[in-house]
Design a protein around this motif. Sequence first.
Motif, PDB file in Angstrom:
ATOM      1  N   GLU A 101       0.825  -1.208   0.000  1.00  0.00           N
ATOM      2  CA  GLU A 101       0.000   0.000   0.000  1.00  0.00           C
ATOM      3  C   GLU A 101       0.862   1.263   0.000  1.00  0.00           C
ATOM      4  O   GLU A 101       0.529   2.256  -0.647  1.00  0.00           O
ATOM      5  CB  GLU A 101      -0.930   0.003   1.220  1.00  0.00           C
ATOM      6  N   LEU A 102       1.972   1.232   0.723  1.00  0.00           N
ATOM      7  CA  LEU A 102       2.877   2.381   0.743  1.00  0.00           C
ATOM      8  C   LEU A 102       3.470   2.613  -0.644  1.00  0.00           C
ATOM      9  O   LEU A 102       3.612   3.753  -1.096  1.00  0.00           O
ATOM     10  CB  LEU A 102       3.996   2.160   1.764  1.00  0.00           C
ATOM     11  N   SER A 103       3.790   1.526  -1.324  1.00  0.00           N
ATOM     12  CA  SER A 103       4.305   1.630  -2.688  1.00  0.00           C
ATOM     13  C   SER A 103       3.263   2.266  -3.603  1.00  0.00           C
ATOM     14  O   SER A 103       3.583   3.125  -4.431  1.00  0.00           O
ATOM     15  CB  SER A 103       4.686   0.240  -3.205  1.00  0.00           C
ATOM     16  N   ALA A 104       2.004   1.858  -3.441  1.00  0.00           N
ATOM     17  CA  ALA A 104       0.926   2.422  -4.261  1.00  0.00           C
ATOM     18  C   ALA A 104       0.773   3.919  -3.997  1.00  0.00           C
ATOM     19  O   ALA A 104       0.588   4.713  -4.928  1.00  0.00           O
ATOM     20  CB  ALA A 104      -0.382   1.691  -3.965  1.00  0.00           C
ATOM     21  N   LEU A 105       0.872   4.308  -2.731  1.00  0.00           N
ATOM     22  CA  LEU A 105       0.763   5.729  -2.385  1.00  0.00           C
ATOM     23  C   LEU A 105       1.915   6.523  -2.994  1.00  0.00           C
ATOM     24  O   LEU A 105       1.714   7.607  -3.550  1.00  0.00           O
ATOM     25  CB  LEU A 105       0.765   5.896  -0.860  1.00  0.00           C
ATOM     26  N   ALA A 106       3.123   5.979  -2.906  1.00  0.00           N
ATOM     27  CA  ALA A 106       4.298   6.683  -3.423  1.00  0.00           C
ATOM     28  C   ALA A 106       4.252   6.831  -4.938  1.00  0.00           C
ATOM     29  O   ALA A 106       4.822   7.769  -5.497  1.00  0.00           O
ATOM     30  CB  ALA A 106       5.566   5.938  -3.013  1.00  0.00           C
ATOM     31  N   LYS A 107       3.549   5.905  -5.595  1.00  0.00           N
ATOM     32  CA  LYS A 107       3.461   5.962  -7.060  1.00  0.00           C
ATOM     33  C   LYS A 107       2.259   6.765  -7.543  1.00  0.00           C
ATOM     34  O   LYS A 107       1.935   6.740  -8.724  1.00  0.00           O
ATOM     35  CB  LYS A 107       3.406   4.540  -7.624  1.00  0.00           C
TER      36      LYS A 107
END
Length: 286
Positions: A101-107
């Motif tokens: 989820e953090l990766s999705a937010l950062a992207k």
Amino acid sequence: MLQLISRFAVCFALVLTAACASKTPLQVDGLAATGKQYATTLKKVNSFALDHTLEFTAGLLPNLPRDNATLLVHTQAMQQRAALLQTTSDYLDMQALYFAELSALAKGGTGTGTTRALRKLVEALNKAPDVGGIPRVSKEAVAGLAGHVASWNHSAQVREELQRSAEPVAHALLLNQHILQEQIQWITQREELARQVEYREKVLKPFVEDKKLGETWKNAWMKYIKQVPTIELLEQAKAASIDMQQAWVNVLRGEGSFEHLQGIFDQLNSNIQAAYNREPITHDPQ
């Protein structure tokens, strides 16, 4: 002079464009993949530890007093160990979901769903599982990590999320290390007991009873001499867990990513398979 200022303005604009186009540490593709790989690998290590303990405990039991009390003690101990590792497995799954989820937010995933999911996952990580026999990790051990979040190398939303989750995630990663350390102690103690009993029954007794000592005795004696405690794999996993903690701090600071850890986890997975196949394990070249 005007021409010089104009050229400077163009150069400055190009620098800003390049900076905006470059990926932040959390936008690289390795974050979600490495988080999942980390969780999956530690679950495999814990599963191997349980399988190994079950195997040598099963080999030990026939040489212990054959009564209900003995069987009950060892059966309950292994049931408790299996339950503990299931709890740990669920906790690792939550960590993998958090990194995804953090990766999705950062992207660029700025929807309320992503933000809400991250908030719920952090709340869940804050409720560390009750892993009996393992001292609780002090919150003070990771206090102040939110202050390490680099304001210049993360987007506003990511920065806010990292400041909120820096310590809970670090706490979870540290707990994983403590669990691995307890696993090492657990196996060391029980493996030593199993070795002592095996030596007594298969090496010492036949030797002093003046029986003819054949290949079976020779192999048992050689095995006792050469046998190495099977905790090296767990030591490697603990080292990888410590690397993951450092990588998390570095990412907060905007100094790196998780991508370099993928090779470490690949090697660890190969060693898990080798251990199941009773093959020598290898070390990651430094």
